[in-house]
Write a protein that holds these residues in place. Structure first.
Motif, mmCIF file in Angstrom:
data_model
loop_
_atom_site.group_PDB
_atom_site.id
_atom_site.type_symbol
_atom_site.label_atom_id
_atom_site.label_comp_id
_atom_site.label_asym_id
_atom_site.label_seq_id
_atom_site.Cartn_x
_atom_site.Cartn_y
_atom_site.Cartn_z
ATOM 1 N N GLU A 133 0.826 -1.207 0.000
ATOM 2 C CA GLU A 133 0.000 0.000 0.000
ATOM 3 C C GLU A 133 0.862 1.259 0.000
ATOM 4 O O GLU A 133 0.621 2.198 -0.771
ATOM 5 N N SER A 134 1.887 1.305 0.831
ATOM 6 C CA SER A 134 2.700 2.519 0.920
ATOM 7 C C SER A 134 3.604 2.685 -0.296
ATOM 8 O O SER A 134 3.819 3.816 -0.749
ATOM 9 N N ASN A 191 -4.707 2.447 -3.572
ATOM 10 C CA ASN A 191 -3.567 1.960 -2.785
ATOM 11 C C ASN A 191 -3.983 0.808 -1.868
ATOM 12 O O ASN A 191 -3.312 -0.223 -1.800
ATOM 13 N N GLY A 192 -5.080 0.987 -1.157
ATOM 14 C CA GLY A 192 -5.567 -0.062 -0.265
ATOM 15 C C GLY A 192 -6.003 -1.300 -1.026
ATOM 16 O O GLY A 192 -5.791 -2.428 -0.575
ATOM 17 N N ALA A 193 -6.615 -1.097 -2.207
ATOM 18 C CA ALA A 193 -7.057 -2.238 -3.010
ATOM 19 C C ALA A 193 -5.859 -3.064 -3.493
ATOM 20 O O ALA A 193 -5.888 -4.297 -3.445
ATOM 21 N N ALA A 225 -8.700 -10.837 -5.756
ATOM 22 C CA ALA A 225 -9.857 -10.093 -6.252
ATOM 23 C C ALA A 225 -10.819 -9.726 -5.125
ATOM 24 O O ALA A 225 -11.278 -8.576 -5.035
ATOM 25 N N VAL A 226 -11.114 -10.687 -4.255
ATOM 26 C CA VAL A 226 -12.100 -10.446 -3.188
ATOM 27 C C VAL A 226 -11.574 -9.434 -2.170
ATOM 28 O O VAL A 226 -12.247 -8.461 -1.829
ATOM 29 N N LEU A 227 -10.356 -9.665 -1.663
ATOM 30 C CA LEU A 227 -9.818 -8.740 -0.659
ATOM 31 C C LEU A 227 -9.548 -7.359 -1.266
ATOM 32 O O LEU A 227 -9.779 -6.337 -0.610
ATOM 33 N N GLY A 228 -9.062 -7.318 -2.502
ATOM 34 C CA GLY A 228 -8.820 -6.040 -3.156
ATOM 35 C C GLY A 228 -10.107 -5.258 -3.340
ATOM 36 O O GLY A 228 -10.160 -4.051 -3.075
ATOM 37 N N ALA A 229 -11.161 -5.935 -3.795
ATOM 38 C CA ALA A 229 -12.453 -5.258 -3.974
ATOM 39 C C ALA A 229 -13.025 -4.791 -2.633
ATOM 40 O O ALA A 229 -13.553 -3.680 -2.524
ATOM 41 N N PHE A 289 -14.116 -0.293 0.839
ATOM 42 C CA PHE A 289 -14.064 0.278 2.190
ATOM 43 C C PHE A 289 -13.354 1.635 2.184
ATOM 44 O O PHE A 289 -13.844 2.606 2.742
ATOM 45 N N ASP A 290 -12.186 1.692 1.547
ATOM 46 C CA ASP A 290 -11.450 2.958 1.484
ATOM 47 C C ASP A 290 -12.208 4.015 0.694
ATOM 48 O O ASP A 290 -12.231 5.188 1.062
ATOM 49 N N TYR A 291 -12.826 3.610 -0.407
ATOM 50 C CA TYR A 291 -13.556 4.562 -1.242
ATOM 51 C C TYR A 291 -14.731 5.153 -0.477
ATOM 52 O O TYR A 291 -14.957 6.359 -0.518
#
Length: 153
Positions: free
Chosen positions: A68-69, A82-84, A109-113, A118-120
Motif C-alpha cells: 500500500e505505501s 492503494n488499499g485495493a 480479487a475479493v480482498l482487493g475489492a 471500504f477505502d472509497y
C-alpha cells in the motif's frame, strides 16, 4: 488528493508496525486454536503446533502495508486504489499459502475489492480537510439565532 498535498510514507516503518500488529492478532488466534484443540503439547502448543498462524498474520499485515505505501509513494496519491492493491497482494499471499493459484487470484480479487470499496466509502463520507471540531459542529443542529438582539436594549 493532489500531488502537491501528498506526503510520502515511510514504507518499511509502516510495514514493520502493521506486521507486528498482525503478529499480535496471529498470536491471539493461535492461542485460541491451541486452547480449543486436544493435544499433548500443553501450553507451548500455541507456538509449536499452531505457531504458523502467527507468522502468517504477520506476513499478511506486512505485505499489505508495504504494498500500500509503495504504491502510494509511486502514484503520489492517497486514495482507495492503494488499499485495493495492498489487499490484493495480501490476498494473493493467502492463496499461495493454500498452494492454489486459483485461490490466490480469487483472494486477490475479493480482498482487493473489499478494501477498495471500504477505502472509497470512507473517503466519500468524510472531508479530510475538516478538523474534528468542525465536523462535530456541522453534525449537530445549531440553535437558531434570535431575531432581536437582547443586548441592544
Amino acid at each position: 488528493m493532489s500531488e502537491e498535498g501528498y506526503t510520502p510514507k515511510a514504507s518499511l516503518k509502516y510495514a514493520s508496525i502493521v506486521g507486528l500488529q498482525g503478529a499480535g492478532i496471529g498470536a491471539f488466534i493461535s492461542a485460541i486454536q491451541n486452547a480449543l484443540g486436544t493435544h499433548p503439547h500443553g501450553a507451548m502448543g500455541f507456538v509449536t503446533r499452531t505457531g504458523g498462524t502467527i507468522g502468517f498474520f504477520a506476513a499478511m499485515g506486512a505485505t499489505f502495508a508495504l504494498t500500500e505505501s509503495v504504491v502510494a509513494n509511486q502514484r503520489r496519491k492517497d486514495d482507495a486504489v492503494n488499499g485495493a492493491v495492498g489487499a490484493c497482494a495480501a490476498g494473493f499471499l493467502a492463496g499461495i499459502r493454500a498452494r492454489s493459484i486459483p485461490m490466490a487470484l480469487g483472494s486477490c480479487a475479493v480482498l482487493g475489492a473489499a478494501m477498495g470499496t471500504f477505502d472509497y466509502c470512507g473517503q466519500l463520507t468524510g472531508d479530510a480537510s475538516l478538523s474534528a471540531e468542525e465536523r462535530r459542529k456541522r453534525f449537530f443542529k445549531q440553535p437558531p439565532k434570535p431575531l432581536v438582539d437582547a443586548t441592544a436594549e
